[in-house]
Design an enzyme around this catalytic site. Structure first.
Site, mmCIF file in Angstrom:
data_model
loop_
_atom_site.group_PDB
_atom_site.id
_atom_site.type_symbol
_atom_site.label_atom_id
_atom_site.label_comp_id
_atom_site.label_asym_id
_atom_site.label_seq_id
_atom_site.Cartn_x
_atom_site.Cartn_y
_atom_site.Cartn_z
ATOM 1 C CG ASN A 1 -1.198 0.845 -3.481
ATOM 2 O OD1 ASN A 1 0.242 1.226 -3.112
ATOM 3 N ND2 ASN A 1 -1.654 -0.042 -4.342
ATOM 4 C CD GLN B 1 -7.050 -2.722 -8.514
ATOM 5 O OE1 GLN B 1 -6.141 -2.260 -9.595
ATOM 6 N NE2 GLN B 1 -6.932 -3.532 -8.500
ATOM 7 C CG ASP C 1 -1.492 4.117 -4.940
ATOM 8 O OD1 ASP C 1 -2.801 2.905 -6.003
ATOM 9 O OD2 ASP C 1 -0.749 3.922 -4.957
ATOM 10 N NE ARG D 1 0.479 -11.348 -2.395
ATOM 11 C CZ ARG D 1 0.268 -11.413 -3.082
ATOM 12 N NH1 ARG D 1 -0.848 -9.785 -3.236
ATOM 13 N NH2 ARG D 1 0.289 -10.768 -4.404
ATOM 14 C CG ASP E 1 -1.680 -6.727 -3.490
ATOM 15 O OD1 ASP E 1 -1.122 -8.090 -4.256
ATOM 16 O OD2 ASP E 1 -2.162 -5.463 -3.879
ATOM 17 C CG LEU F 1 0.831 -0.206 2.183
ATOM 18 C CD1 LEU F 1 -0.166 0.652 1.940
ATOM 19 C CD2 LEU F 1 1.357 -1.705 2.373
ATOM 20 C CD GLU G 1 2.642 -8.466 -5.677
ATOM 21 O OE1 GLU G 1 2.541 -8.660 -6.177
ATOM 22 O OE2 GLU G 1 1.814 -7.824 -5.185
ATOM 23 C CG ASP H 1 -0.041 -11.126 -10.611
ATOM 24 O OD1 ASP H 1 -1.056 -11.387 -10.355
ATOM 25 O OD2 ASP H 1 0.780 -10.904 -9.315
#
Ligand code: GLC
Ligand code: CA
Length: 557
Positions: A107, A173, A175, A203, A205, A210, A249, A317
């Site tokens: 993402n 972070q 995108d 997995r 994220d 995304l 997720e 988390d």
């Protein structure tokens, strides 16, 4: 069941175990867990019955988000080892019948990723459009931030080029823009690379984020369905490795989640975490009333036959309760995380299961029995099998990410480094390594670890739990959940008492008198009347797994 021309659907009945290499086992005693340490502990995981390891990000990182801010998708963080160590792990795991899946965090990149450094160097950068920019001041997006303690907008102003870039998570972070075909090619290469090194899947994220391309320019002027991208990613994966999977997720209500599985046999994500059932399970546990969970399970949409639910009680988390109503969330807070220091972002709890259950071994086991009994594939978070607690002295979500507790030795046997050199200290107090550790529990038949081993074995011996749809059975006790999983000629009856008082539950089962009952987890008696009524005795917080086989057929344990 006709498997037709399909490839191996191993994930339908896998036992997944999530861990972070840096907190699992430190082999060179520098205070940080490493691949060698994990490889040394593979037999422990095999002994538990794990069939699939999910590795949290181990890539080079600036560590702003504990590894979810990646600076090189092809690398191994040098503190954890190198590619040779990674391959050794995958090879050793395979030898013990274990697959390895890895976190795919695309993402966003870290703001220190070479793509972003280049992108922000000039508006003319060749990487500028790898990210999402806007020139006009953004509207108020404070309701869209994921980490409200650190951010108040999902747009950050870049001084040098005078534009704003999108960041769904921390501002460090940025995108990626998946509408950009060059970005898509780069992501495909990342998948291809790790598949060549032997991983069995990813997995994925933050999938909704995304695919959320709002703010991005539709590439090449086409009308973009972001799910086409997920479809193409899955197709690419299948071409490179036929039995590889994507575990996504997607924390959304069922009606929105289902689009992420896709159509036909399921042409997008293979497996999705069941966040709804997880949240309602805690509401049911708090109320000692099985109905919220039961109602939610009934609302699960039917899945494409190759798709699966990932069932979990705890992840890395905050234990998010964001899909409950405010009132429901406060009930769960009051029961399991009453102090403000135990809560996070106003929506979740930063504790592990045993302290939430006030250390009551009956109730802790109930949680895991329930989790393993819900149709789907169970996903454990490291340390759950021994009943580790959280360390509330650690910041935010890190509370549940303290190191694995192997023994009562210093640092819980995780590392021989001086304690002040540890990446993160273990928990102290009642759940500290002197009280909770692998070494003490391994030989003890009454330990939680021994119980979890039997539970994993029972799950693996019961493929109906991976394949079946859920059937709820009628019975009058609100604190009891009684369900049956039926697949082919196999049937399992599962009965859980969420209340503290013993209960005698009578259940009418189909095919009644021609049935042989086998208690899968123990030897407690139960009776079956000639009319097909099963009478099950449950202790307070008790549970039973009963296999129903037609009399005269081969006995399955
Ligand atoms: C996912 C991860 C979480 C991470 C976030 C941003 O929600 O589970 O740990 O912080 O994505 O990558
Ligand atoms: Ca180390």
């Amino acid at each position: 069941m006709d498997f037709g021309e399909t490839s191996d659907l191993w994930w339908k009945t896998a036992v997944v175990y999530c861990l972070d290499v840096q907190t699992f086992m430190d082999w060179n005693d520098d205070g940080i867990g490493d691949f060698q340490g994990l490889t040394e502990r593979i037999d422990y995981l095999a002994g538990l019955g794990v069939t699939c390891l999910w590795l949290m990000p181990f890539y080079p990182t600036t560590d702003r988000d504990d590894g979810y801010d990646i600076t090189d998708y092809y690398g191994v963080d040098a503190r954890l080892g190198h590619h040779g160590d990674f391959v050794e792990l995958v090879r050793t795991a395979r030898d013990r019948g274990m697959r390895v899946i890895v976190d795919l965090v695309v993402n966003h990149t870290s703001d220190q990723h070479p793509w972003f450094l280049d992108a922000r160097s000039s508006k003319d950068s060749a990487y500028r459009d790898f990210y999402v920019w806007r020139s006009d001041p953004p509207p108020d997006t404070s309701d869209k931030v994921v980490f409200p303690d650190a951010e108040d907008s999902i747009w950050e102003y870049d001084e040098r080029t005078g534009e704003y870039f999108l960041h769904s998570f921390y501002r460090e972070q940025p995108d990626l823009d998946i509408t950009n075909p060059r970005v898509r090619d780069e992501i495909a290469k990342v998948l291809g690379f790790w598949l060549e090194l032997g991983v069995a899947g990813f997995r994925v994220d933050a999938v909704p984020s995304l695919l959320d391309v709002a703010g991005a320019e539709p590439a090449l002027g086409e009308d973009l369905d972001p799910h086409d991208y997920l479809r193409s990613l899955r197709a690419f994966l299948g071409r490179r490795r036929g039995d590889a999977m994507l575990l996504g997720e997607v924390n959304l209500p069922y009606e929105d989640q289902v689009a992420f599985f896709g159509e036909g046999d399921g042409d997008q994500l293979t497996m999705i975490f069941d966040f709804m059932a997880m949240q309602k399970m805690y509401l049911s546990l708090a109320r000692r009333d099985a109905r919220p969970l039961a109602d939610t399970l009934l609302q699960r949409p039917p899945l494409p036959v190759h798709s699966q639910w990932g069932v979990f009680a705890r992840n890395h988390d905050e234990l998010t309760l964001d899909k409950l109503t405010d009132e429901e969330r406060h009930e769960v807070f009051a029961a399991f995380g009453p102090e403000e220091s135990m809560q996070l972002f106003g929506r979740g709890i930063r504790r592990r299961v045993p302290p939430m259950m006030e250390g009551d071994p009956r109730r802790i086991r109930l949680v895991y029995s329930l989790m393993f009994s819900l149709p789907g594939t169970p996903v454990l978070f490291f340390g759950e099998e021994i009943g580790m607690g959280e360390n509330l002295d650690l910041e935010g979500r890190m509370a549940v990410r303290s190191p694995m507790q192997w023994s009562e030795q210093e640092n819980g046997g995780f590392s021989g480094a001086p304690p002040d050199q540890l990446k993160r200290p273990p928990t102290a107090g009642a759940y500290g390594p002197e009280h909770v550790n692998v070494a003490a529990q391994r030989p003890d038949p009454d330990s939680l670890l021994s119980f979890m081993r039997s539970l994993v074995r029972a799950y693996r011996e019961s493929p109906e739990l991976g394949w079946a749809e859920l059937h709820l059975l009628e019975q009058p006790h609100v604190e009891v959940l009684a369900h049956e999983c039926r697949w082919d000629d196999r049937r399992l009856l599962l009965v859980h008492n969420l209340g503290p008082e013993p209960r005698r539950v009578s259940l009418q089962i189909e095919g009644g008198d021609g049935i042989d009952l086998v208690d899968v987890l123990g030897e407690a008696p139960c009776t079956l009347d000639a009319d097909g009524t099963v009478h099950v005795e449950l202790d307070g917080y008790g549970f039973r797994w009963l296999r129903l086989s037609p009399v005269g057929t081969k006995r399955i344990w």
